[in-house]
Write an enzyme that holds these catalytic residues in place. Structure first.
Site, mmCIF file in Angstrom:
data_model
loop_
_atom_site.group_PDB
_atom_site.id
_atom_site.type_symbol
_atom_site.label_atom_id
_atom_site.label_comp_id
_atom_site.label_asym_id
_atom_site.label_seq_id
_atom_site.Cartn_x
_atom_site.Cartn_y
_atom_site.Cartn_z
ATOM 1 N N LYS A 187 0.842 -1.199 0.000
ATOM 2 C CA LYS A 187 0.000 0.000 0.000
ATOM 3 C C LYS A 187 0.873 1.242 0.000
ATOM 4 O O LYS A 187 1.906 1.282 0.685
ATOM 5 C CB LYS A 187 -0.928 -0.021 1.223
ATOM 6 C CG LYS A 187 -1.980 1.091 1.232
ATOM 7 C CD LYS A 187 -2.923 0.923 2.410
ATOM 8 C CE LYS A 187 -3.980 2.032 2.457
ATOM 9 N NZ LYS A 187 -4.917 1.861 3.598
ATOM 10 N N SER B 53 -9.700 1.927 2.691
ATOM 11 C CA SER B 53 -8.811 2.631 1.779
ATOM 12 C C SER B 53 -7.795 1.726 1.099
ATOM 13 O O SER B 53 -7.142 2.126 0.146
ATOM 14 C CB SER B 53 -8.070 3.729 2.543
ATOM 15 O OG SER B 53 -7.253 3.156 3.568
ATOM 16 N N SER C 261 -10.024 -0.442 7.065
ATOM 17 C CA SER C 261 -9.488 -0.280 5.711
ATOM 18 C C SER C 261 -8.717 -1.472 5.166
ATOM 19 O O SER C 261 -8.281 -1.441 4.019
ATOM 20 C CB SER C 261 -8.596 0.968 5.648
ATOM 21 O OG SER C 261 -9.392 2.125 5.707
#
Length: 488
Positions: free
Chosen positions: A76, A152, A176
């Site tokens: 990420k 996210s 997330s």
């Protein structure tokens, strides 16, 4: 070869037997990325030259002690990677091309010889539940590209679901990792707060953020978490707690296990097909010898309001460092320092980030601190006490990960309050600082995945994994693959 065909454990065995090479795995990863990522948009930055060079070096010096030897991974884009662009999905950091250090989790992956193939798309500064808040491009759900993958960590979940990588690392502040895992039909773990070092994770809300793995099955997830966990002197919130062998916990034995099912987690607002999938999962646990009872988490109804006050307050402080002075984008409009701050932040941050900064700054301001921030902290304590009370009598808490399956891109983006409510079932876990995992437990009528959330006691990830693995082995939901790019 296809990365869909094998688990990490199986690939490691094949690598040690020299049936395949690290170069084969990296080739397979990039072949798949080049085949489908134009549709998925999971990656923001690829590190192809370095990854191929690393794979060649690994093949020249095999290491049977490395538990992720040659395994392709996606990271990420809010986890700092030395000399590899780290943007946090924001225009503010679009030129942050050469970070000077690695996050601790990256050092651990490098030690165990994993290969980073690239950085994954995300909601800007991890603020969002759909990945539509990326300032570059929305990520699309591999099961149906008209739908969101969740957020996210949407890029992290989608990259695994699409077969681009074997595992990814995401971050979970209010759900997330788990919510996109649910939407994308993969396994996502948010560990206990402090279990994994946050050093090198660009902070959103420091008392809530936690890094965790996303994989296609529970055993792979347990393997990755074991590697990235552990005390870190570089992180003052890192817990000095022993890391057990999570793989040893995967016994499949559920006899005598006591499961709590909060009535609030199956109440109004939870889609009927999600309720049905969870109820079917509970029947599986009954057949496996576990017992379940309905319980109450009475303060969970305040979780969303509590979370958005606390997270936004911490974000307003953490994001103050992004001002155009040290690194990141600097506005060219300004002719004095005050205007430089204003223009740089106005141009660099997206609408959702600005919204949360404003909310947090208001909650921390003189005259409102006691009424909002301090009260939210007190409610957070009550939410934690609810879980403490339940865990006095039960081994795990089970319910849906998200109240609905994935929704269409654009369907909720203009309704922030509805979007915030999408995390209502995951947020309490972050507020309490306890571990939670999402595993696939069914599909909607439209063929979209549904996730089952399993919540455990602090630092008891082993029991969470044991519960998740037993369900996974008794069902076939995790074996299903999206049709994207012809994958079965």
């Amino acid at each position: 070869m296809s990365l869909f065909d094998h688990s990490i454990k199986q690939l490691e065995e094949m690598l040690h037997k020299k049936e395949i090479s690290a170069e084969d795995l990296v080739d397979a990863s990039y072949d798949r990325i080049h085949e489908v990522d134009d549709q998925v948009k999971a990656f923001l930055t690829l590190d192809e030259e370095h990854a191929r060079s690393q794979a060649k070096q690994l093949d020249a010096a095999p290491d049977e002690d490395a538990r992720l030897f040659g395994i392709p991974a996606g990271i990420k884009d809010n986890i700092v990677t030395k000399s590899l662009r780290t943007t946090c999905g924001s225009q503010f950091l679009k030129n942050f091309d050469d970070p000077l250090y690695n996050a601790t989790v990256m050092e651990k992956l490098n030690t165990d010889k994993a290969v980073t193939v690239g950085k994954l798309n995300m909601d800007e500064f991890a603020m969002g539940s759909s990945n539509e808040n990326s300032s570059f491009t929305p990520v699309r759900n591999p099961w149906n590209t008209d739908y969101v993958p969740g957020g996210s960590s949407g890029g992290a979940a989608a990259s695994v679901a699409a077969g681009e990588v074997l595992f990814s690392l995401g971050s979970d502040t209010g759900g997330s990792i788990r919510q996109p895992a649910s939407f994308s039909g993969v396994v996502g773990m948010k560990p206990t707060y402090g279990r994994v070092s946050r050093f090198g994770l660009v902070a959103f809300a420091s008392s809530l953020d936690q890094i965790g793995p996303i994989t296609r099955n529970v055993e792979d997830n347990a393997r990755v978490l074991e590697i990235i966990s552990g005390h870190d002197k570089m992180d003052s919130t890192s817990a000095d707690v022993d890391v057990p062998s999570y793989a040893d916990a995967l016994t499949g034995d559920m006899k005598g296990m006591k499961i709590a099912v909060p009535k609030e987690y199956l109440s109004e607002g939870v889609a009927p097909e999600v309720k049905k999938a969870v109820q079917n999962a509970l029947k599986v646990y009954e057949l496996l010898g576990a017992e379940w009872e309905e319980v109450s988490l009475p303060h969970s109804k305040y979780a969303v309001a509590t979370y958005y006050l606390l997270a936004s307050s911490e974000a307003s402080a953490n994001l103050a460092r992004f001002d155009g002075v040290r690194y990141g984008v600097r506005s060219e409009k300004a002719d004095n320092m005050a205007d430089m701050f204003t223009y740089s932040r106005s141009e660099g941050f997206g609408d959702e980030v600005k919204r949360r900064i404003m909310l947090g700054t208001f909650a921390l301001s003189s005259g409102y601190y006691d009424a909002y921030y301090k009260k939210a902290q007190k409610v957070r304590t009550l939410i934690k006490q609810d879980f403490d009370s339940i865990f006095g009598n039960y081994d795990v808490v089970i319910g849906p990960t998200a109240p609905t399956p994935a929704f269409k891109i654009g369907e909720k983006i203009d309704d922030p309050l509805t979007m915030y409510a999408n995390d209502i079932l995951t947020i309490p876990v972050n507020l309490a600082g306890i571990p939670g995992i999402s595993v696939p437990c069914g599909f909607s009528e439209e063929g979209l995945p549904i996730g089952l959330q399993i919540i455990g006691k602090p630092f008891d990830e082993g029991t969470v994994y044991r519960t998740a693995h037993a369900f996974e082995q008794a069902t076939d939901h995790h074996t299903k693959r999206p049709q994207l790019g012809g994958a079965k």
